[in-house]
Write an enzyme that holds these catalytic residues in place. Structure first.
Site, PDB file in Angstrom:
ATOM      1  N   LYS A 183       5.436   5.384  15.070  1.00  0.00           N
ATOM      2  CA  LYS A 183       4.867   6.541  14.854  1.00  0.00           C
ATOM      3  C   LYS A 183       5.354   7.745  15.675  1.00  0.00           C
ATOM      4  O   LYS A 183       6.032   7.540  16.627  1.00  0.00           O
ATOM      5  CB  LYS A 183       3.452   6.593  15.138  1.00  0.00           C
ATOM      6  CG  LYS A 183       2.212   6.110  14.196  1.00  0.00           C
ATOM      7  CD  LYS A 183       2.569   6.558  13.088  1.00  0.00           C
ATOM      8  CE  LYS A 183       1.241   5.550  12.126  1.00  0.00           C
ATOM      9  NZ  LYS A 183       1.300   6.243  10.606  1.00  0.00           N
ATOM     10  N   THR A 184       5.857   8.776  14.866  1.00  0.00           N
ATOM     11  CA  THR A 184       6.756   9.978  15.510  1.00  0.00           C
ATOM     12  C   THR A 184       5.876  11.155  15.029  1.00  0.00           C
ATOM     13  O   THR A 184       5.042  11.234  14.459  1.00  0.00           O
ATOM     14  CB  THR A 184       8.265  10.264  15.186  1.00  0.00           C
ATOM     15  OG1 THR A 184       7.967  10.467  13.842  1.00  0.00           O
ATOM     16  CG2 THR A 184       8.816   8.705  15.289  1.00  0.00           C
TER      17      THR A 184
ATOM     18  N   ARG B 176      -9.603   2.459   2.869  1.00  0.00           N
ATOM     19  CA  ARG B 176      -8.149   2.772   2.147  1.00  0.00           C
ATOM     20  C   ARG B 176      -8.592   3.220   1.051  1.00  0.00           C
ATOM     21  O   ARG B 176      -9.418   3.081   0.093  1.00  0.00           O
ATOM     22  CB  ARG B 176      -7.357   1.324   2.093  1.00  0.00           C
ATOM     23  CG  ARG B 176      -6.981   0.657   3.460  1.00  0.00           C
ATOM     24  CD  ARG B 176      -5.959  -0.596   3.064  1.00  0.00           C
ATOM     25  NE  ARG B 176      -5.649  -1.089   4.221  1.00  0.00           N
ATOM     26  CZ  ARG B 176      -4.410  -1.206   4.963  1.00  0.00           C
ATOM     27  NH1 ARG B 176      -3.641   0.015   4.554  1.00  0.00           N
ATOM     28  NH2 ARG B 176      -4.138  -1.701   5.864  1.00  0.00           N
TER      29      ARG B 176
ATOM     30  N   ASP C 213      -4.886  -8.153  14.833  1.00  0.00           N
ATOM     31  CA  ASP C 213      -6.107  -8.012  14.016  1.00  0.00           C
ATOM     32  C   ASP C 213      -6.501  -8.694  12.843  1.00  0.00           C
ATOM     33  O   ASP C 213      -7.568  -8.562  12.243  1.00  0.00           O
ATOM     34  CB  ASP C 213      -6.015  -6.389  13.646  1.00  0.00           C
ATOM     35  CG  ASP C 213      -4.732  -6.130  12.833  1.00  0.00           C
ATOM     36  OD1 ASP C 213      -3.945  -7.243  12.529  1.00  0.00           O
ATOM     37  OD2 ASP C 213      -4.755  -5.098  12.178  1.00  0.00           O
TER      38      ASP C 213
ATOM     39  N   HIS D 291       5.750  -2.884  10.221  1.00  0.00           N
ATOM     40  CA  HIS D 291       5.952  -4.268   9.642  1.00  0.00           C
ATOM     41  C   HIS D 291       6.925  -5.018  10.326  1.00  0.00           C
ATOM     42  O   HIS D 291       7.056  -6.323   9.956  1.00  0.00           O
ATOM     43  CB  HIS D 291       6.225  -4.012   8.191  1.00  0.00           C
ATOM     44  CG  HIS D 291       5.061  -3.119   7.325  1.00  0.00           C
ATOM     45  ND1 HIS D 291       5.239  -2.046   6.965  1.00  0.00           N
ATOM     46  CD2 HIS D 291       4.026  -3.857   6.876  1.00  0.00           C
ATOM     47  CE1 HIS D 291       4.105  -1.736   6.305  1.00  0.00           C
ATOM     48  NE2 HIS D 291       3.241  -2.661   6.159  1.00  0.00           N
TER      49      HIS D 291
ATOM     50  N   THR E 185       0.846  -1.232   0.110  1.00  0.00           N
ATOM     51  CA  THR E 185      -0.147   0.073   0.065  1.00  0.00           C
ATOM     52  C   THR E 185       0.923   1.373  -0.048  1.00  0.00           C
ATOM     53  O   THR E 185       0.260   2.370  -0.034  1.00  0.00           O
ATOM     54  CB  THR E 185      -0.868   0.219   1.284  1.00  0.00           C
ATOM     55  OG1 THR E 185      -0.071  -0.160   2.364  1.00  0.00           O
ATOM     56  CG2 THR E 185      -1.982  -0.997   1.080  1.00  0.00           C
TER      57      THR E 185
ATOM     58  N   LYS F 237       1.240   4.535  19.260  1.00  0.00           N
ATOM     59  CA  LYS F 237       1.178   3.691  18.242  1.00  0.00           C
ATOM     60  C   LYS F 237       2.685   3.184  17.903  1.00  0.00           C
ATOM     61  O   LYS F 237       3.446   4.243  17.650  1.00  0.00           O
ATOM     62  CB  LYS F 237       0.321   3.987  16.952  1.00  0.00           C
ATOM     63  CG  LYS F 237       0.328   2.541  16.168  1.00  0.00           C
ATOM     64  CD  LYS F 237      -0.754   3.181  15.127  1.00  0.00           C
ATOM     65  CE  LYS F 237      -0.908   1.595  14.008  1.00  0.00           C
ATOM     66  NZ  LYS F 237      -1.757   2.071  13.001  1.00  0.00           N
TER      67      LYS F 237
ATOM     68  N   GLN G 295      -8.134 -13.515   1.733  1.00  0.00           N
ATOM     69  CA  GLN G 295      -7.166 -13.820   2.576  1.00  0.00           C
ATOM     70  C   GLN G 295      -7.256 -15.448   2.819  1.00  0.00           C
ATOM     71  O   GLN G 295      -6.202 -16.082   2.908  1.00  0.00           O
ATOM     72  CB  GLN G 295      -6.974 -12.953   3.974  1.00  0.00           C
ATOM     73  CG  GLN G 295      -5.732 -13.258   4.597  1.00  0.00           C
ATOM     74  CD  GLN G 295      -5.657 -12.365   5.919  1.00  0.00           C
ATOM     75  OE1 GLN G 295      -6.040 -11.080   5.761  1.00  0.00           O
ATOM     76  NE2 GLN G 295      -4.964 -12.753   6.935  1.00  0.00           N
TER      77      GLN G 295
ATOM     78  N   HIS H 165       7.454   0.009   6.841  1.00  0.00           N
ATOM     79  CA  HIS H 165       7.824   0.907   8.238  1.00  0.00           C
ATOM     80  C   HIS H 165       7.959   0.142   9.261  1.00  0.00           C
ATOM     81  O   HIS H 165       7.711  -1.265   9.338  1.00  0.00           O
ATOM     82  CB  HIS H 165       6.772   1.917   8.250  1.00  0.00           C
ATOM     83  CG  HIS H 165       5.236   1.726   8.234  1.00  0.00           C
ATOM     84  ND1 HIS H 165       4.691   0.810   9.432  1.00  0.00           N
ATOM     85  CD2 HIS H 165       4.119   1.608   7.506  1.00  0.00           C
ATOM     86  CE1 HIS H 165       3.627   0.621   9.398  1.00  0.00           C
ATOM     87  NE2 HIS H 165       3.095   0.952   8.108  1.00  0.00           N
TER      88      HIS H 165
ATOM     89  N   LYS I  41      -8.737  -0.224  10.657  1.00  0.00           N
ATOM     90  CA  LYS I  41      -9.100   1.061   9.900  1.00  0.00           C
ATOM     91  C   LYS I  41     -10.356   1.435  10.219  1.00  0.00           C
ATOM     92  O   LYS I  41     -11.308   0.996  10.118  1.00  0.00           O
ATOM     93  CB  LYS I  41      -8.913   0.928   8.181  1.00  0.00           C
ATOM     94  CG  LYS I  41      -7.417   0.415   7.692  1.00  0.00           C
ATOM     95  CD  LYS I  41      -6.474   1.272   8.163  1.00  0.00           C
ATOM     96  CE  LYS I  41      -5.076   1.090   7.720  1.00  0.00           C
ATOM     97  NZ  LYS I  41      -3.991   2.090   7.884  1.00  0.00           N
TER      98      LYS I  41
END
Length: 411
Positions: free
Chosen positions: A232-233, A87, A194, A49, A41, A229, A173, A46, A83
């Protein structure tokens, strides 16, 4: 201690849920083919993952064969898990470009040749040729809508609105697992917590169609001790692509870990042994937390960017810490021409444009709170002009707070 990779993963904190623990332990006594999926995506993976990547890497290091499944087909649908809204639908060209870049990144974590080689597959190969009517008759008939709506990934979305295209994601899936079992004898799927409902759907589909038993294992959804999370920054995601997040910035992300998270992150995001981690944690009283954080930052950066990049990032971090940041080659750097500085640039604009702040309003707030520095001198006003007079040895050094630096190289 049992040396089965399952117990290694469990002790290190990787296991959230497992479909049948004893059966999974038994399966892992012999060479097992397992998989985790990654939808393309974005152009880069990041830090979020890393957990499934590290879990698969432990599998390969223990003699099992991981399948890295790139979701070229499922990315065209969009996973509703976790989400609050649908998306963005990506074009085929965007997906193709993302796959190319992600494929290169996976090569840093897995061995794809020689004995025990991992496999990299793209589910577009079997999902795109599917005939819709045939798929509904052969696969769709095995799914209960009531059960699907009860799944956590769908239940949360019902409040904000669940699009029909996303509703099909669980089927696709599950079909991936069915296909990988049939064609590769893959018997274990690994995914985020999830994904539990989707994994169970795949297990059930394999049982219904082939009468076979396959297994699922989910990983915890990591948040930091402060409740943020993982990955994340203030600037956004921490990317694994060095063009999007430099090795120095990546190193800084890990070295700024909250004390309460250090042990957890050493277990999850490095390959240090239990003995080595215990030794590090026992020595904190004598060495201090910075010792443990440096070890975490170095090991995590070396895994993603290589030892040489990790060593350079560490040297740069130490030069910043000891007050010699201008000599650091790994600091995030922006090149400005002398002409661009002639008229002067308001400090808040410069801090936003270089990425030290996420926006100009964020830069104004930082400066007004006294957290912005130029050449280690506090900036008193966000309208203060940064110009040629601030150049020192061809460089202007910006700092946000205590630890975030950015170098302006003037040419």
């Amino acid at each position: 201690m049992n040396n089965s990779v399952y117990y290694i993963l469990k002790k290190r904190g990787f296991v959230a849920q497992v479909s049948d623990e004893l059966a999974v332990v038994d399966v892992l006594q012999k060479t097992c083919i397992c998989y985790a999926g990654f939808d393309p995506t974005a152009e880069s993976l990041h830090v979020g993952h890393l957990l499934p990547i590290m879990a698969l890497a432990h599998m390969q290091r223990s003699g099992h064969i991981p399948i890295v499944l790139i979701g070229g087909g499922t990315a065209m649908i969009g996973d509703p898990s976790g989400k609050t809204e649908m998306r963005k639908i990506l074009s085929k060209e965007e997906i193709s470009n993302n796959i190319k870049k992600l494929s290169q990144q996976f090569c840093r974590y897995f061995k794809f040749d020689g004995q025990g080689a991992a496999l990299m597959l793209n589910n577009a190969e079997w999902l795109q040729p599917l005939n819709y009517i045939t798929f509904l008759r052969d696969i769709g008939k095995h799914f209960s809508v009531n059960k699907m709506l009860a799944a956590e990934s769908y239940k949360k979305r019902l409040e904000s609105g669940l699009n029909f295209i996303e509703f099909n994601y669980m089927l696709l899936q599950a079909y991936d697992f069915l296909y990988l079992y049939k064609n590769y004898n893959c018997v274990l799927q690994i995914g985020g917590n999830d994904q539990w409902g989707n994994i169970l759907a795949g297990i059930d589909l394999v049982r219904r169609i082939y009468g076979a038993t396959v297994h699922g294992l989910t990983l915890p959804l990591i948040t930091t001790a402060s409740g943020a999370k993982m990955g994340k920054t203030e600037k956004g995601a921490v990317w694994l692509d060095p063009e999007k997040t430099s090795p120095y910035e990546y190193y800084q992300y890990w070295i700024n870990t909250d004390d309460r998270d250090v042990s957890t992150f050493l277990h999850l995001f490095t390959f240090l042994t239990e003995y080595e981690i215990d030794h590090i944690m026992k020595n904190i009283e004598h060495e201090g937390w910075i010792f443990a954080k440096q070890k975490l930052a170095f090991e995590a950066t070396a895994i993603t960017h290589g030892v040489a990049a990790a060593e350079q990032a560490q040297r740069s971090a130490q030069s910043v810490f000891y007050g010699d940041a201008t000599n650091s080659d790994s600091l995030p750097t922006t090149i400005y021409s002398v002409d661009k500085l002639k008229q002067g640039i308001p400090a808040f604009i410069l801090f936003a444009d270089t990425g030290l702040c996420s926006s100009r309003s964020d830069a104004r707030r930082l400066i007004s709170e006294g957290g912005a520095y130029i050449n280690n001198q506090r900036i008193e006003s966000f309208e203060q002009k940064i110009d040629q007079g601030h150049i020192q040895n061809g460089i202007i050094l910006l700092r946000a707070g205590k630890k975030k630096y950015h170098k302006i190289l003037v040419q």
